[in-house]
Structure formats: C-alpha cells, structure tokens
Design an enzyme around this catalytic site. Sequence first.
Site, PDB file in Angstrom:
ATOM      1  N   ASP A 289      22.524 109.122  25.348  1.00  0.00           N
ATOM      2  CA  ASP A 289      22.417 108.597  26.712  1.00  0.00           C
ATOM      3  C   ASP A 289      23.722 108.301  27.432  1.00  0.00           C
ATOM      4  OD1 ASP A 289      19.642 108.494  26.467  1.00  0.00           O
ATOM      5  OD2 ASP A 289      19.722 106.512  25.572  1.00  0.00           O
ATOM      6  N   ASP A 513       9.787 102.873  25.350  1.00  0.00           N
ATOM      7  CA  ASP A 513      11.056 103.188  26.010  1.00  0.00           C
ATOM      8  C   ASP A 513      11.609 101.999  26.772  1.00  0.00           C
ATOM      9  OD1 ASP A 513      11.108 105.941  25.279  1.00  0.00           O
ATOM     10  OD2 ASP A 513       9.643 106.370  26.838  1.00  0.00           O
TER      11      ASP A 513
END
Length: 574
Positions: A289, A513
């Site tokens: 990420d 998430d």
Amino acid sequence: MSRTKSRTALFAALGLVAATGATATALSTATAGAAAAGCKVDYQIASQWNTGFTANVVVTNLGDPVNAWTLGWSYGGDQKVTQGWNADISQTGAAVTAKNLSYNGTLATDGSTSFGFNATYSGTNAVPATFTLNGVACTGSVPTTPPTTPPTTPPPAGTKADNPYAGARVYVNPEWSANAAAEPGGTRVSNQPTGIWVDRIAAIDGANGGMGVRAHLDEALRQKGDGELVVQFVIYNLPGRDCAALSSNGELGPTEIGTYETQYIDPIAAILSDPKYASLRIVTTVELDSLPNLVTNVSGRPTATPNCDVMKSNGNYIKGVGYALKKLGAIPNVYNYLDAGHHGWLGWDDNFGPSAELFKTAATAEGSTLANVTGFIVNTANYSALKEDHFTINDTVNGTTVRQSTWVDWNRYTDELSYAQAMRDKLVSIGFDPKIGMLIDTSRNGWGGTARPTGPGATTDVNTYVDGGRYDRRINPGNWCNQAGAGLGERPKAAPEPGIDAYVWMKPPGESDGASSEIPNDEGKGFDRMCDPTYTGNPRNNNNLSGALPNSPLSGKWFSAQFQELMKNAYPAL
C-alpha cells in the site's frame, strides 16, 4: 487498504516440480460415436514424503480434436487431492475428476496439456491403473509404484529455489483456520493457506494472546514433515503507513524510521534467521500500500493527499523498504516479494512506468540490491478480477475502443493476470532478474454467484458491452473496502501461468478491510469513509458510492457477514 487509481482523462488486480519420479502411461484407441478417440496419460509422482506427494499429469489427445476435456481416475488407497493447478480438480471418495480451465480446453490431435496437484496419503501410494478422457478408457501398461523417498533434490545449501512455491505445500494458519471452520460451511476452505499479517510491533511476539512470528514458525515445522513448506508473512508497519487511507494507518508516525528499523524489522529478522527454521521457505510480502502512493497520491495529481506529500518528502517509505529488503534478503531461506499495487491502481500509462522505476529505487536503497527481490505481489487485499473473459483491451464497439468505457477509463489492462505479466516484463526490462515471479492475491476476486455474467454484454454501446460482460461487479475499480458481492477466488496454487509464481490468499478471507463507522482503538487505525456504505466517494473512485458492506469491524478483525458472502459468491464455486 488504499486502492487508488488516477485517470488519464483527469491526468489524469502448488507445487509444480520438474523432477522425475515414478510414472504411469496409458494408451487407448477406443471409439466414441463417430469420432475417433484415443489418449495417452503420463502420471508422474514428482516428489513424495511421509504423508503427502506432488503429482504432474500430461494428457495427450491421440484422437480427433476436442474443445473441452475431462480426465478421470480412481485411487486404490486413501489418497486425497488437496491443491491443484492448471485444472479444476474435484474428488468424491476414491474417484478424481480433472477438468480443463478456460485457457487449456482445446486439444488438437497429438496435442498435449499438463496439470498437477498436491495430495495426502497413508500406507502405500500406488499410481492409478486406469484413466478415462471424456469418458473413453485409456488402457495401457501396469504402472509402477513410486519410491518411498522423495526423488527430488533440494537446492544446494545457500541457494534458493527460483519459485519457492514449486514442490512445496503452504502453511495453514491455525488461528485463521479456526475462525473459518467455526462459520457454517467454513470447513470447505478452512484448510487453505493464508498470509500472516505482522502489522505492528506487538504482533511480533503475539498481540492480545495471539500467535507471534516464532509461534507460527514452530507450528510450520510441525506441519512441514519431510516435504517442503512455505510460510507467508506480510511485513506491514512502515512509518506513516498507507498515507492515502485511514483504516489501515499504522502505529508509527511519519518520522519514526529508526523505530521501524530497530524495533520492528531487526527483531523479525532475528527470528527468521534462527537456524532452527532454516528448512522452511519463508515468503515475506514487503510493505503493501505504500510505495505506489508516492506516484499516484502526491501533489500534481487530483487524488493527492497531504500525508503522501509528507512521505514523499521525507523519504521514509524508500528507506524503510530498502532496509527491510536488505535485512530480510540476507537470510538464505527468505524470499522477498514487493507490493506492485493492482491494475485498477497502476494500470494507467502515467502510473505504470513511474511505479516500476520507484520500485527499483526502493529495492536499491539503504544498501539493498535487486538480488534481494524474489518477485512482486499484486492485488493484495483487493478485488480485481483475475481474468476478464468476455472483453479485451483491444475490443471496439461501433468504432469506440473499450478503453473509452467508463469502467476501463483509458486503463491499459482489464484484469490482474494481464497486468501482473506486463508489470513483470517492465521490471525485467529495467534491470530486475529475469527469474523474478509474480504472486496474485486471489482471496476475494472470484465474483461468482448468480450475478456472474456468462457471456459478453450487448453491443449497443461500449459501456453496455463492458458492464454486461465484466466479472468484477464493483461500482468502480477504485473501491477497495469490504466490497459487496465479492467471492472467494482461485484457490492457492503454484505456477499457474507464465511468470506467475503462485496464486495466493495473502489477505485472509473474512478479515475486515476497515470499520464502517468510527471505532476507538489502540492500533492507530482510523475511520476511512471508503468503508462506509453511505459514502458518495472522492476523486480516487471518481466520486462513486463506496460499495462497502455495512456493520464492518476494524481492519484485520473477523467479519462473519463478509466471510459468508465470500463463500456464497466463490468462483470456482465451493
């Protein structure tokens, strides 16, 4: 997880071995109807240990061409297939059926295809005596019994396998497995291998009573037996982590690079380098990420965030990744895979090349070298379809290219497989080892169930064509949090496609998430509106609804409703 795209229009997704072993060859020239049918099957025990084995199967069609094939056989013992690749393999009792996948169903006369699988057994492991191809018997010579010791030779001491997943089973995390098995129907997948997320310093020794790194490695040794075993860790705690999202922010502030190195990476490296674990193949996926954000979410882009500007300016993403690669790459049995985003994030021209160059910069920072990178992982914790079968990037509708559709939006790629292979080619072209391999996270990109299209959309216009045929049913490919309608994807398997080391479930299905509303916590995890199903979006998803499921817990926490939906919409179906 930040899964951000930048539109060009604005300026702007186990065990294959090649060793020889015992084989069975069967021939047939029987007829079926008016078509001449015949087949040859080479069944090879490529490696074997006390409780399991790996087999490779080559099917040759000696009769008329076929457009689809089904190979059948039965075992005489208690062999059970656990994982396969390049075929859809199922088993009922002793009877095993292997069917072609979408890309290998056509077999010309004398044409061949191959697939493989891992299996368990006890007692003897005799090779099947007979096979059938599309219902026609392949009768031939009596097979031999495989040796009782593995015929493969492991890499010499100090060397690494080109693909760590080849010829190996993969560690099943008992904590995730217990959560999955406790769900109704969960035992259908609870034996699948998943990644272990070391997402804060406390997780090294085990946070909140959970298993730490050493405990997982000890359990891996128990699971290993006499064969090869891969253990998958997610290294995920950079300073200012995931600067474009809040739900996956971490415990370390933007300037705490020293803490990251000495209190996070160094202790992990000390455990992984313990000689006790030298027989394990340890895969580390390094810092998801973060690096792509330095390309897509900085000043000059409509998707810019101040936090990403800070991390680009201070260089701590680059320093941290370089340091982690250097320390972990020095351990002979560790295999580092860097994050390479996904096609709905980096597939545009202004993101693709610059990201590859940035990966090279990070891989050579802080004294690291490109040799410390085994490969890259794409689609981690994301939902991008593995392969869109009903349209390609080169299609046109009434003279309009698919790239102009709202969904594709000038992207160069339509799915994760094409993106992963293209990114690999790009990385090799700028200096990475030609042997690097890609991992694709298929844990939640199945998109099955009743909404899965069975053919192309109507050719009324380009949007109808694309939207009617696409498997990925998200509102926008920039949506990344707890997506409604998603399903489990391809089960983990080694070497499924050229350049792909494995399909993996790096994100454990059923783990959230991010929270759909603000939840106070001591893990540094904020509330990201992209996890709120009522949120109407931002430039990173072209101002669309988030598509998130309601009532979700903090990232990494068990989300039962999502797990049930993932099973319901699994593709291949459970």
